[in-house]
Design a protein around this motif. Structure first.
Motif, PDB file in Angstrom:
ATOM      1  N   ARG A   1       0.811  -1.196  -0.132  1.00 15.09           N
ATOM      2  CA  ARG A   1      -0.060   0.005   0.038  1.00 15.09           C
ATOM      3  C   ARG A   1       0.957   1.152   0.060  1.00 15.09           C
ATOM      4  O   ARG A   1       2.035   1.189   0.089  1.00 15.09           O
ATOM      5  N   VAL A   2       0.285   2.324  -0.292  1.00 13.62           N
ATOM      6  CA  VAL A   2       0.953   3.588  -0.238  1.00 13.62           C
ATOM      7  C   VAL A   2       0.682   4.436   1.015  1.00 13.62           C
ATOM      8  O   VAL A   2      -0.835   4.606   1.170  1.00 13.62           O
ATOM      9  N   ALA A   3       1.380   5.164   1.749  1.00 13.29           N
ATOM     10  CA  ALA A   3       1.016   6.017   2.768  1.00 13.29           C
ATOM     11  C   ALA A   3       2.125   6.908   3.049  1.00 13.29           C
ATOM     12  O   ALA A   3       3.238   6.719   3.175  1.00 13.29           O
ATOM     13  N   CYS A   4       1.844   8.375   3.131  1.00 16.47           N
ATOM     14  CA  CYS A   4       2.697   9.353   3.335  1.00 16.47           C
ATOM     15  C   CYS A   4       3.834   9.449   2.392  1.00 16.47           C
ATOM     16  O   CYS A   4       4.955   9.589   2.654  1.00 16.47           O
ATOM     17  N   GLY A   5       3.295   8.964   0.993  1.00 19.74           N
ATOM     18  CA  GLY A   5       4.218   8.872  -0.021  1.00 19.74           C
ATOM     19  C   GLY A   5       5.553   7.912  -0.115  1.00 19.74           C
ATOM     20  O   GLY A   5       6.297   7.707  -0.713  1.00 19.74           O
TER      21      GLY A   5
ATOM     22  N   GLU B   1      12.772  -2.063  -7.424  1.00 20.50           N
ATOM     23  CA  GLU B   1      13.230  -1.765  -8.528  1.00 20.50           C
ATOM     24  C   GLU B   1      13.297  -0.080  -9.068  1.00 20.50           C
ATOM     25  O   GLU B   1      14.100   0.509  -9.664  1.00 20.50           O
ATOM     26  N   ARG B   2      12.213   0.645  -8.344  1.00 25.10           N
ATOM     27  CA  ARG B   2      12.187   1.981  -8.725  1.00 25.10           C
ATOM     28  C   ARG B   2      13.368   2.875  -8.011  1.00 25.10           C
ATOM     29  O   ARG B   2      13.589   2.736  -6.903  1.00 25.10           O
ATOM     30  N   GLY B   3      13.801   3.546  -8.767  1.00 27.15           N
ATOM     31  CA  GLY B   3      14.860   4.501  -8.475  1.00 27.15           C
ATOM     32  C   GLY B   3      14.225   5.537  -7.445  1.00 27.15           C
ATOM     33  O   GLY B   3      13.297   6.076  -7.720  1.00 27.15           O
ATOM     34  N   ARG B   4      15.132   5.822  -6.522  1.00 30.29           N
ATOM     35  CA  ARG B   4      14.623   6.948  -5.526  1.00 30.29           C
ATOM     36  C   ARG B   4      13.391   6.781  -4.950  1.00 30.29           C
ATOM     37  O   ARG B   4      12.582   7.578  -4.207  1.00 30.29           O
ATOM     38  N   ALA B   5      13.018   5.410  -4.476  1.00 28.08           N
ATOM     39  CA  ALA B   5      11.744   5.091  -4.011  1.00 28.08           C
ATOM     40  C   ALA B   5      12.016   5.253  -2.417  1.00 28.08           C
ATOM     41  O   ALA B   5      12.901   5.358  -1.955  1.00 28.08           O
TER      42      ALA B   5
ATOM     43  N   ARG C   1      19.323  -3.129  -2.914  1.00 27.31           N
ATOM     44  CA  ARG C   1      18.642  -2.855  -3.947  1.00 27.31           C
ATOM     45  C   ARG C   1      18.084  -1.131  -3.747  1.00 27.31           C
ATOM     46  O   ARG C   1      18.477  -0.452  -4.723  1.00 27.31           O
ATOM     47  N   MET C   2      17.771  -0.866  -2.595  1.00 28.40           N
ATOM     48  CA  MET C   2      17.439   0.313  -2.251  1.00 28.40           C
ATOM     49  C   MET C   2      18.797   1.490  -2.324  1.00 28.40           C
ATOM     50  O   MET C   2      18.692   2.736  -2.729  1.00 28.40           O
ATOM     51  N   LEU C   3      19.744   1.066  -1.722  1.00 30.40           N
ATOM     52  CA  LEU C   3      21.053   1.703  -1.757  1.00 30.40           C
ATOM     53  C   LEU C   3      21.514   1.966  -2.945  1.00 30.40           C
ATOM     54  O   LEU C   3      21.911   3.158  -3.318  1.00 30.40           O
ATOM     55  N   CYS C   4      21.537   1.236  -4.033  1.00 33.32           N
ATOM     56  CA  CYS C   4      22.005   1.191  -5.520  1.00 33.32           C
ATOM     57  C   CYS C   4      21.179   2.041  -6.144  1.00 33.32           C
ATOM     58  O   CYS C   4      21.707   2.598  -7.047  1.00 33.32           O
ATOM     59  N   ARG C   5      20.025   2.284  -5.739  1.00 28.33           N
ATOM     60  CA  ARG C   5      19.102   3.103  -6.560  1.00 28.33           C
ATOM     61  C   ARG C   5      18.681   4.411  -5.948  1.00 28.33           C
ATOM     62  O   ARG C   5      18.071   5.154  -6.391  1.00 28.33           O
ATOM     63  N   GLY C   6      19.517   4.743  -4.917  1.00 26.17           N
ATOM     64  CA  GLY C   6      19.315   5.898  -4.166  1.00 26.17           C
ATOM     65  C   GLY C   6      18.142   6.257  -3.700  1.00 26.17           C
ATOM     66  O   GLY C   6      17.552   7.151  -3.285  1.00 26.17           O
ATOM     67  N   GLY C   7      17.313   5.039  -3.215  1.00 29.20           N
ATOM     68  CA  GLY C   7      15.960   5.061  -2.310  1.00 29.20           C
ATOM     69  C   GLY C   7      16.386   5.008  -1.017  1.00 29.20           C
ATOM     70  O   GLY C   7      17.439   5.172  -0.349  1.00 29.20           O
ATOM     71  N   ARG C   8      15.201   5.055  -0.194  1.00 24.48           N
ATOM     72  CA  ARG C   8      15.168   5.066   1.319  1.00 24.48           C
ATOM     73  C   ARG C   8      14.363   3.826   1.764  1.00 24.48           C
ATOM     74  O   ARG C   8      13.319   3.417   1.279  1.00 24.48           O
ATOM     75  N   LEU C   9      14.960   2.939   2.708  1.00 26.12           N
ATOM     76  CA  LEU C   9      14.192   1.930   3.210  1.00 26.12           C
ATOM     77  C   LEU C   9      14.208   1.948   4.861  1.00 26.12           C
ATOM     78  O   LEU C   9      15.394   2.261   5.425  1.00 26.12           O
TER      79      LEU C   9
END
Length: 148
Positions: A17-21, A48-52, A78-86
């Motif tokens: 689900r999506v919450a608060c972006g 897979e999505r960059g900067r997610a 995967r999140m670190l490689c794509r510049g995302g936040r986990l």
């Protein structure tokens, strides 16, 4: 897999689900090798999505082994490689203990809840109505009405 009179149902589940972006991945049940094999491709597709911004919620996970840890660590990588936040929502004590003993808890940004509880509104001081009586002040000067 658990069997009940021949019926097979998975001992794990995943809901997105999506919450608060953020994309929230709610994991349920037993995160073992079977869960990793079944849920891994779904988690991979979401990471897979960059900067997610991804949050993995472990509050309903009842069992976590090395395969479940591998699933979490792969999502982190995967999140670190794509510049995302986990972020990971802390699980029950048994799950948190497995993460702590294995040493992987330090690799994650662990939160107690997501979305975080809204900060409490500052207390508004109660307003007290004060009734004040004003008496006409006498001005200095002559009382006879003459102007000095």
């Amino acid at each position: 897999m658990r069997g009940d009179m021949g019926a097979q149902e998975p001992a794990f589940a995943m809901r997105e689900r999506v919450a608060c972006g953020a994309i929230i991945i709610e994991l349920h049940g037993e995160l073992d090798i079977l869960a990793e094999q079944e849920l891994g491709p779904r988690v991979d597709a979401l990471t897979e999505r960059g900067r997610a911004d991804i949050v993995i919620d472990l509050r309903r996970v009842t069992f976590l082994d090395a395969s479940g840890l591998r699933l979490l660590l792969r999502a982190r990588h995967r999140m670190l490689c794509r510049g995302g936040r986990l972020r990971v929502v802390r699980g029950v004590p048994r799950v948190s203990r497995v993460m702590r003993v294995s040493g992987v808890d330090a690799a994650f940004d662990i939160v107690d809840a997501f979305p975080p509880p809204a900060p409490a509104a500052p207390a508004v001081p109660s307003v007290q109505l004060v009734q004040t009586e004003f008496a006409a002040a006498e001005e200095p000067g002559p009382r006879d009405g003459s102007v000095a």
